[in-house]
Design an enzyme around this catalytic site. Structure first.
Site, PDB file in Angstrom:
ATOM      1  N   LYS A 112      45.559  18.030  58.234  1.00 32.32           N
ATOM      2  CA  LYS A 112      45.249  18.557  59.613  1.00 32.32           C
ATOM      3  C   LYS A 112      46.334  18.156  60.571  1.00 32.32           C
ATOM      4  O   LYS A 112      46.637  18.584  61.699  1.00 32.32           O
ATOM      5  CB  LYS A 112      43.925  17.659  60.240  1.00 32.32           C
ATOM      6  CG  LYS A 112      42.705  18.064  59.387  1.00 32.32           C
ATOM      7  CD  LYS A 112      41.510  17.477  59.765  1.00 32.32           C
ATOM      8  CE  LYS A 112      40.345  18.567  59.339  1.00 32.32           C
ATOM      9  NZ  LYS A 112      40.077  18.132  57.551  1.00 32.32           N
TER      10      LYS A 112
HETATM   11  C1  LIG Z   1      39.240  18.903  56.702  1.00 31.69           C
HETATM   12  C2  LIG Z   1      39.386  18.728  55.399  1.00 31.69           C
HETATM   13  C3  LIG Z   1      39.035  19.659  54.600  1.00 31.69           C
HETATM   14  C4  LIG Z   1      38.195  21.025  54.954  1.00 31.69           C
HETATM   15  O1  LIG Z   1      39.103  21.822  55.778  1.00 31.69           O
HETATM   16  P1  LIG Z   1      38.214  23.147  56.563  1.00 31.69           P
HETATM   17  O2  LIG Z   1      39.442  23.571  57.371  1.00 31.69           O
HETATM   18  O3  LIG Z   1      37.199  22.374  57.399  1.00 31.69           O
HETATM   19  O4  LIG Z   1      37.983  23.874  55.497  1.00 31.69           O
HETATM   20  C5  LIG Z   1      39.541  19.528  53.294  1.00 31.69           C
HETATM   21  N1  LIG Z   1      40.169  18.421  52.732  1.00 31.69           N
HETATM   22  C6  LIG Z   1      40.598  17.389  53.618  1.00 31.69           C
HETATM   23  C7  LIG Z   1      41.170  16.271  52.991  1.00 31.69           C
HETATM   24  C8  LIG Z   1      40.390  17.595  54.936  1.00 31.69           C
HETATM   25  O5  LIG Z   1      40.703  16.681  55.950  1.00 31.69           O
END
Ligand SMILES: *Cc1c(COP(=O)(O)O)cnc(C)c1O
Length: 466
Positions: A112
């Protein structure tokens, strides 16, 4: 570039507008009016660019009219200069045709950061030219909260209120949020669940006493700018593995469908992508929808991969809209029915419109553990449970051996030390650059599970729009 809503009834906005707005006024999500397209020659010419240069090249058509090319490159250079790896998103080879794309070299150890470091700078850029003040409210079950806080801490025209469920995030995740001492960061622990927190945030967007007095902004993946920034690493990985001369497959651990939708955008823009594998845990609504057309939500079951413990994936609406012929009125009716029944069938057009690009797969808790163990024993790689779900799906795909496959590594293993240790016998260490989270003082306010208590707290600490 102009952006339209998936539900067809909101005014179109430019890039600056969608970045500061988040959710469209008709309840839909914003998408570009048309997909920009790179020719094979354009893609070939991207080989050898640095990550910030590539990012500016890929994002340029999306920000046109809101940022100059020079300014965009400057922002990309500062956002990606904060990553601990020179390649920003390095590839690690696992076996002959399988790679990991490490997306966790940012400040808070999850993918993120790749988008939120950029989004923080975009907020600052667009607010600098005005006397506007932005109040960000968000709910988090862990990773989004810390990445968003680290992206906007200390920025003058932004306050961030991040709500987490008290006692239900891991110690590392909580301390990554609550040890940030900047005065514009407000951590709220509510005596309730993540769903309660999320419902409060949605209510604040619709509450005139809040969204009228303050300008409320979003940092979760309903915000288009986040998806845009994620498109870049699909290009980066594919170029290294031979695109545009070769077509590449990706396996993507999926929760809210944001990350894998960015892969779809890359394909629409002309990147040769052979396959996008949507990897879910036992909360497998997306696997069922993509394999049978039945999109029906059940209760969420907690797993070792909490960031994927989601039933209703907000960004799936973007795919249904685009693949289903961009029918805003139809989408409005379909989503209204879904909100009532918590179930819907995808139309033939929606299923057919995604062609053969998508496949899906599901990993249960045992598959996840075995995938972590396989990576450790066969490749010497310690991976986190989210990445393990992607890896399991990649290893069980039916792709021909000639197709290179990339699994997205979405979190650093040190964020989930207990599950990793149970599977591999090794306890991953938090990298030094994060500092000693356990030596720092925590700052947060605990409030009852009550909308008025939280709304009053936000109103008392935020800066009104003038
Ligand atoms: C948020 C997240 C996901 C999922 O990603 P999306 O974009 O919501 O599909 C997968 N793995 C981790 C570690 C995350 O923080």
């Amino acid at each position: 570039m102009r952006y339209i809503s998936t539900r067809g009834a909101a005014d179109a906005l430019d890039f600056e507008g969608v970045t500061l707005t988040g959710l469209a006024s008709d309840g839909g999500l914003f998408l570009p009016e048309r997909w920009p397209r790179f020719s094979r020659g354009d893609v070939a010419a991207m080989a050898g660019l640095s990550y910030p240069e590539l990012a500016a090249r890929v994002m340029a058509p999306f920000v046109a009219g809101s940022l100059t090319q020079d300014r965009l490159l400057t922002l990309c250079s500062s956002a990606y200069g904060r990553f601990a790896h020179e390649a920003v998103t390095p590839l690690v080879q696992l076996d002959a045709q399988h790679w990991l794309l490490e997306l966790f070299h940012g400040p808070t150890l999850a993918f993120k950061d790749v988008a939120l470091q950029m989004l923080g700078l975009l907020f600052e850029e667009f607010l600098a030219h005005s006397d506007k003040h932005l109040t960000i409210v968000g709910a988090t079950s862990g990773d989004t909260g810390s990445a968003a806080i680290h992206a906007v801490a200390g920025l003058g025209k932004i306050d961030i209120f991040m709500i987490h469920p008290a006692g239900r995030v891991s110690d590392v995740q909580r301390r990554q949020m609550t040890t940030v001492s900047a005065s514009n960061v407000h951590n709220i622990a509510i005596e309730g669940s993540f769903d309660d927190a999320q419902a409060m945030v949605k209510r604040m967007f619709a509450d005139d006493a809040i969204n009228g007095r303050f300008r409320i902004g979003a940092v979760n993946s309903i915000n288009w700018a986040r998806l845009m920034a994620q498109v870049v690493y699909y290009f980066a990985a594919a170029l290294q593995l031979g695109a545009p001369g070769r077509s590449i497959a990706f396996s993507v651990p999926t929760g809210n469908f944001g990350d894998v939708f960015a892969g779809y955008v890359a394909a629409r823009m002309g990147l040769p992508i052979e396959r996008l594998i949507v990897a879910t845990n036992i909360n497998d609504i997306l696997h069922r929808a993509l394999s049978t057309g039945d999109y029906s939500a059940g209760a969420v079951t907690p797993t070792a991969a909490p960031s994927m413990d989601i039933q209703v994936s907000s960004n799936f609406e973007r795919l249904l809209f685009d693949a289903g012929g961009r029918d805003g009125a139809g989408m409005q009716a379909q989503m209204a029915a879904f909100e009532k029944k918590k179930a819907m069938r995808l139309s033939d057009l929606q299923i057919g419109g995604t062609g053969t690009l998508f496949r899906s797969a599901r990993a249960d808790e045992k598959d996840t553990t075995l995938a972590m163990r396989w990576a450790s024993e066969h490749c010497g790689e310690i991976i986190d449970p989210h990445t393990a779900i992607g890896l399991h799906a990649a290893r069980h795909s039916d792709l021909p051996e000639s197709v290179p496959i990339v699994t997205l590594a979405t979190a650093h293993p040190a964020k989930f030390p207990d599950a990793v240790e149970a599977a591999t016998g090794q306890r991953p260490q938090v990298p030094d650059r994060v500092g000693d989270l356990f030596a720092l003082e925590e700052k947060f306010t605990t409030l009852p599970n009550d909308y008025s208590a939280v709304a009053d707290y936000v109103a008392a600490h935020a800066t009104p729009v003038r």
